[in-house]
Design an enzyme around this catalytic site. Structure first.
Site: not given
Length: 255
Positions: A75-77
């Site tokens: 998720h995300s990074m």
């Protein structure tokens, strides 16, 4: 099936604490912790990609069961870290995953370069966290807590802002299917043209799923996301006997 999970900037494996129960015994959750985060908080944080990926690759190879298929979700990074990790595993001669789930991130080749995060002020970091959402206002107002978290947040946002340029002989497209998950109200993935470029990173199918919510849609209403993850993992179980054979390419938006 083994599902390797990676959290957002400043996040820990706690993000995935309920996934094992939700996905059942047929899936083993391997939530990787970055140096300086969570259970590894005593270790120095990483501020460069080669050091980070080398550490995580060694950790993962020591935990994966080579007799069982595996998939990755970030998720995300965590999506960026997972993507680089797949390439690092391939460079070391390991098998590719049967599936990759990229959540809350534009495609890696569309990242905007930002080099100021290592020296970002307290107020600047709070403004960024407030923009992304997911952090209660009471915590953002806790000056001592934010100062405590600043080294990790600065390191992680620096990594996101200095993501390696995509491409090169060592980064041939993946063969596994990719599913891209986004929140409808997430400012980080508001530019659809940057999200859809994930389809360029794989020879396999690339599907897109939208959910109600912002950047942390997966914490607000996890059931719908986990249902999609379960479907993808089941397909991976069925197809893992065709090692090395890419799925037919394609793109589909759902939601």
């Amino acid at each position: 099936m083994q599902l390797v999970c990676l959290a957002h900037a400043g996040g820990t494996s706690v993000l995935y604490r309920d996934w094992q129960r939700a996905l059942g015994d047929a899936t083993q959750i391997l939530a990787l912790e970055l140096p300086g985060h969570g259970a590894r908080r005593a270790q120095p944080v990483c501020t460069n990609w080669p050091e980070l990926i080398d550490a995580l690759c060694s950790d993962l190879l020591g935990r994966l069961d080579p007799a069982r298929p595996f998939a990755l979700f970030g998720h995300s990074m965590g999506a960026l870290v997972a993507f680089r990790l797949i390439h690092a595993l391939r460079a070391r001669g390991a098998e590719e995953p049967v599936w990759f789930g990229a959540s809350g991130s534009v495609a890696p080749q569309c990242r905007v370069r930002e080099t100021h995060w290592l020296h970002c002020s307290h107020s600047g970091m709070v403004d960024k966290l407030r923009l992304l959402g997911g952090t209660p206002e009471a915590l953002l107002a806790d000056h001592g807590l934010i100062d405590y978290l600043l080294p990790v947040l600065r390191a992680d946002f620096h990594l996101c802002g200095t993501y390696p340029d995509h491409g090169g002989d060592d980064e041939a497209p993946l063969n596994c299917p990719v599913t891209v998950f986004t929140g409808r109200d997430d400012p980080a993935t508001a530019r659809e043209s940057d999200v859809i470029r994930w389809r360029d990173v794989t020879r396999g199918a690339c599907d897109f799923r939208r959910f109600e919510g912002g950047h942390f849609y997966l914490s607000a209403a996890p059931a719908a996301l986990l249902a999609q993850v379960a479907v993808a993992l089941e397909r991976g179980r069925v197809s893992c006997g065709r090692a090395g054979a890419p799925d037919s390419g394609g793109t589909a938006w759902v939601g």
